[in-house]
Design a protein around this motif. Structure first.
Motif, PDB file in Angstrom:
ATOM      1  N   PHE A   5       0.836  -1.210   0.000  1.00 43.39           N
ATOM      2  CA  PHE A   5       0.000   0.000   0.000  1.00 43.39           C
ATOM      3  C   PHE A   5       0.866   1.253   0.000  1.00 43.39           C
ATOM      4  N   ALA A   6       1.930   1.206   0.851  1.00 45.40           N
ATOM      5  CA  ALA A   6       2.807   2.375   0.935  1.00 45.40           C
ATOM      6  C   ALA A   6       3.466   2.639  -0.414  1.00 45.40           C
ATOM      7  N   ALA A   7       3.896   1.558  -1.079  1.00 40.67           N
ATOM      8  CA  ALA A   7       4.560   1.724  -2.378  1.00 40.67           C
ATOM      9  C   ALA A   7       3.587   2.273  -3.406  1.00 40.67           C
ATOM     10  N   ILE A   8       2.317   1.791  -3.351  1.00 45.24           N
ATOM     11  CA  ILE A   8       1.325   2.281  -4.324  1.00 45.24           C
ATOM     12  C   ILE A   8       1.069   3.766  -4.091  1.00 45.24           C
ATOM     13  N   SER A   9       0.899   4.147  -2.800  1.00 45.57           N
ATOM     14  CA  SER A   9       0.582   5.564  -2.577  1.00 45.57           C
ATOM     15  C   SER A   9       1.784   6.440  -2.926  1.00 45.57           C
ATOM     16  N   LEU A  10       3.001   5.919  -2.731  1.00 47.92           N
ATOM     17  CA  LEU A  10       4.186   6.687  -3.109  1.00 47.92           C
ATOM     18  C   LEU A  10       4.255   6.853  -4.624  1.00 47.92           C
ATOM     19  N   ALA A  11       3.932   5.784  -5.337  1.00 45.34           N
ATOM     20  CA  ALA A  11       3.950   5.869  -6.806  1.00 45.34           C
ATOM     21  C   ALA A  11       2.971   6.947  -7.264  1.00 45.34           C
ATOM     22  N   MET A  12       1.827   7.064  -6.542  1.00 41.22           N
ATOM     23  CA  MET A  12       0.849   8.092  -6.929  1.00 41.22           C
ATOM     24  C   MET A  12       1.411   9.485  -6.659  1.00 41.22           C
ATOM     25  N   VAL A  13       2.176   9.618  -5.563  1.00 43.30           N
ATOM     26  CA  VAL A  13       2.746  10.927  -5.230  1.00 43.30           C
ATOM     27  C   VAL A  13       3.821  11.306  -6.240  1.00 43.30           C
ATOM     28  N   LEU A  14       4.695  10.321  -6.576  1.00 43.22           N
ATOM     29  CA  LEU A  14       5.854  10.640  -7.413  1.00 43.22           C
ATOM     30  C   LEU A  14       5.575  10.551  -8.900  1.00 43.22           C
ATOM     31  N   GLY A  15       4.575   9.789  -9.291  1.00 42.15           N
ATOM     32  CA  GLY A  15       4.357   9.547 -10.713  1.00 42.15           C
ATOM     33  C   GLY A  15       5.386   8.546 -11.210  1.00 42.15           C
ATOM     34  N   SER A  16       5.521   8.438 -12.518  1.00 42.49           N
ATOM     35  CA  SER A  16       6.498   7.481 -13.041  1.00 42.49           C
ATOM     36  C   SER A  16       7.897   8.062 -12.901  1.00 42.49           C
ATOM     37  N   ALA A  17       8.928   7.252 -13.160  1.00 42.87           N
ATOM     38  CA  ALA A  17      10.302   7.668 -12.882  1.00 42.87           C
ATOM     39  C   ALA A  17      10.681   8.955 -13.620  1.00 42.87           C
ATOM     40  N   ALA A  18      10.227   9.100 -14.844  1.00 41.43           N
ATOM     41  CA  ALA A  18      10.564  10.311 -15.598  1.00 41.43           C
ATOM     42  C   ALA A  18       9.324  10.818 -16.309  1.00 41.43           C
ATOM     43  N   PRO A  19       8.355  11.343 -15.502  1.00 46.21           N
ATOM     44  CA  PRO A  19       7.100  11.726 -16.108  1.00 46.21           C
ATOM     45  C   PRO A  19       7.261  12.848 -17.128  1.00 46.21           C
ATOM     46  N   ALA A  20       6.462  12.766 -18.156  1.00 45.00           N
ATOM     47  CA  ALA A  20       6.467  13.856 -19.130  1.00 45.00           C
ATOM     48  C   ALA A  20       5.889  15.078 -18.431  1.00 45.00           C
ATOM     49  N   PHE A  21       6.409  16.242 -18.703  1.00 49.43           N
ATOM     50  CA  PHE A  21       5.952  17.448 -18.025  1.00 49.43           C
ATOM     51  C   PHE A  21       5.229  18.289 -19.062  1.00 49.43           C
ATOM     52  N   ALA A  22       3.899  18.175 -19.035  1.00 49.91           N
ATOM     53  CA  ALA A  22       3.122  18.849 -20.076  1.00 49.91           C
ATOM     54  C   ALA A  22       2.908  20.306 -19.707  1.00 49.91           C
ATOM     55  N   GLN A  23       3.156  21.189 -20.614  1.00 44.38           N
ATOM     56  CA  GLN A  23       2.815  22.584 -20.368  1.00 44.38           C
ATOM     57  C   GLN A  23       2.318  23.213 -21.657  1.00 44.38           C
ATOM     58  N   GLU A  24       1.409  24.157 -21.469  1.00 44.06           N
ATOM     59  CA  GLU A  24       0.833  24.856 -22.622  1.00 44.06           C
ATOM     60  C   GLU A  24       1.921  25.625 -23.362  1.00 44.06           C
ATOM     61  N   PRO A  25       1.895  25.633 -24.697  1.00 47.45           N
ATOM     62  CA  PRO A  25       2.867  26.480 -25.396  1.00 47.45           C
ATOM     63  C   PRO A  25       2.554  27.962 -25.160  1.00 47.45           C
ATOM     64  N   CYS A  26       3.574  28.793 -25.233  1.00 48.36           N
ATOM     65  CA  CYS A  26       3.358  30.237 -25.064  1.00 48.36           C
ATOM     66  C   CYS A  26       2.611  30.789 -26.280  1.00 48.36           C
ATOM     67  N   LYS A  27       1.884  31.882 -26.040  1.00 52.91           N
ATOM     68  CA  LYS A  27       1.121  32.491 -27.147  1.00 52.91           C
ATOM     69  C   LYS A  27       2.018  33.473 -27.902  1.00 52.91           C
ATOM     70  N   PRO A  28       1.722  33.676 -29.196  1.00 55.37           N
ATOM     71  CA  PRO A  28       2.521  34.655 -29.950  1.00 55.37           C
ATOM     72  C   PRO A  28       2.477  36.010 -29.248  1.00 55.37           C
ATOM     73  N   GLY A  29       3.616  36.675 -29.206  1.00 56.09           N
ATOM     74  CA  GLY A  29       3.685  38.019 -28.614  1.00 56.09           C
ATOM     75  C   GLY A  29       3.969  38.014 -27.123  1.00 56.09           C
ATOM     76  N   GLU A  30       3.846  36.856 -26.462  1.00 54.20           N
ATOM     77  CA  GLU A  30       4.118  36.839 -25.023  1.00 54.20           C
ATOM     78  C   GLU A  30       5.632  36.816 -24.778  1.00 54.20           C
ATOM     79  N   LEU A  31       6.054  37.471 -23.701  1.00 54.28           N
ATOM     80  CA  LEU A  31       7.449  37.380 -23.269  1.00 54.28           C
ATOM     81  C   LEU A  31       7.653  35.969 -22.718  1.00 54.28           C
ATOM     82  N   VAL A  32       8.622  35.229 -23.244  1.00 50.39           N
ATOM     83  CA  VAL A  32       8.839  33.853 -22.771  1.00 50.39           C
ATOM     84  C   VAL A  32       9.920  33.860 -21.687  1.00 50.39           C
ATOM     85  N   ILE A  33       9.565  33.311 -20.517  1.00 50.70           N
ATOM     86  CA  ILE A  33      10.512  33.240 -19.398  1.00 50.70           C
ATOM     87  C   ILE A  33      10.796  31.766 -19.152  1.00 50.70           C
ATOM     88  N   ASN A  34      11.993  31.317 -19.478  1.00 51.91           N
ATOM     89  CA  ASN A  34      12.353  29.911 -19.279  1.00 51.91           C
ATOM     90  C   ASN A  34      13.016  29.741 -17.922  1.00 51.91           C
TER      91      ASN A  34
END
Ligand code: SIN
Length: 338
Positions: A5-34
């Motif tokens: 149970f502890a391992a399952i709940s930890l997996a839920m907290v951490l996600g997979s080992a190298a989860p994809a990090f989805a983020q919305e693309p910036c809109k045209p004209g916006e200042l992009v801060i990386n």
């Protein structure tokens, strides 16, 4: 069964080992801060800070500015990120203070083993005149300005065997960040040090290139060092903290209203992140215990042996760091509120 149970709940907290990090693309004209960093994007003080900052910028400055976060060394390691910032290729970076050796030795004060008693003392030091001056240690020569300190937590030592007294570490090998103070600390234990990038530590532990490691509870959890070690000794021996940097040329290039709004959001988010860092570390300590990772506490007598052994390390570096800074840090330990 509890372990499952502890391992399952930890997996839920951490996600997979190298989860994809989805983020919305910036809109045209916006200042992009990386913003590039090396840890997980949640359940970790630095990852949480970057995520919270991006959420606020992307909501409150929608149409004007957009923040993209690159966690897990996806884009750069810490040494590369400073080079990228100096070349104008990265807007925000928060490398660990131990990784700034190539630029200044003043931040070594944060590496001195057992200097700070706790995070509150660190906070008193960073808010002091000396601590605030230190934020700009790289501004004259490199043009990068420290926007503020971000705390991860105190570090702990682990190895394939319990480290109760320093001699337990004799002849073991530990990865260290790019810090000569850390090398001296490990050598004082009769062990040897190998400088490694953060993303290399898990593999090095797994295949036995190194025998132990030193990090905060949050990094031990989120980078899964607990999978390749049976436990840790709660040494609280060194601070893991960051300065969040930006380049002055980039800041000056922003429209005044955009800069003001960004810096206001930044300061508020930083305060919030620092206020919750200790809690995050405490929760992550408990998560490690829940999956069966041993957290070995030291008695005051055992801890005193570690502290005594490390005092000469301070002396070795005090001239380079500046006695003024060490004294200000020691004063912060003493100036506890009533
Ligand atoms: C980090 O927390 O940014 C990395 C720390 C490390 O390299 O040990």
């Amino acid at each position: 069964m509890w372990r499952t149970f502890a391992a399952i709940s930890l997996a839920m907290v951490l996600g997979s080992a190298a989860p994809a990090f989805a983020q919305e693309p910036c809109k045209p004209g916006e200042l992009v801060i990386n913003f590039s960093h090396v840890v997980q994007s949640t359940v970790d003080p630095k990852g949480d800070f970057a995520t919270m900052l991006a959420e606020r910028v992307n909501t409150e400055m929608d149409g004007k500015a957009c923040m993209q976060v690159f966690p897990y060394s996806q884009l750069f390691d810490d040494d590369q990120v400073m080079e990228a910032m100096l070349m104008g290729d990265m807007e925000i970076a928060a490398p660990s203070l131990s990784k700034l050796e190539a630029y200044t030795h003043r931040y070594r004060v944060f590496d001195l083993p057992f200097l700070f008693e706790d995070i509150d003392a660190v906070d008193r030091f960073t808010q002091s005149e000396k601590g605030q001056e230190l934020l700009q240690a790289m501004s004259d020569e490199y043009g990068v300005v420290g926007l503020g300190y971000l705390y991860e937590g105190l570090k702990h030592l682990s190895a394939g065997r319990p480290l109760v007294v320093p001699s337990d570490a004799n002849r073991l090998k530990f990865p260290v960040q790019n810090s000569d103070v850390s090398v001296a600390m490990i050598e004082a234990m009769g062990a040897s040090a190998q400088k490694l990038e953060f993303r290399e530590v898990y593999g090095a532990l797994q295949i036995g290139v190194v025998d132990g490691q030193e990090n905060s509870y949050s990094n031990i959890l989120t980078s899964r060092f607990f999978e390749v070690q049976d436990g840790v000794t709660e040494t609280n021996h060194q601070l893991l903290a960051y300065v969040v940097f930006a380049h002055q040329v980039w800041l000056d290039s922003l429209d005044a209203d955009v800069r003001e709004q960004f810096l206001t959001i930044f300061n508020e988010t930083l305060q919030e992140a620092n206020a919750q860092a200790a809690k995050t570390n405490e929760e992550n300590r408990q998560r490690l215990i829940d999956v069966g990772y041993a957290v070995r506490e030291l008695t005051p007598e055992q801890r005193a042996k570690w502290v005594d052994l490390m005092r000469p390390v301070w002396r070795k570096f005090e001239e380079e760091i500046g006695v003024d800074l060490i004294e200000a840090a020691e004063a912060a330990n003493q100036s506890k509120p009533d």
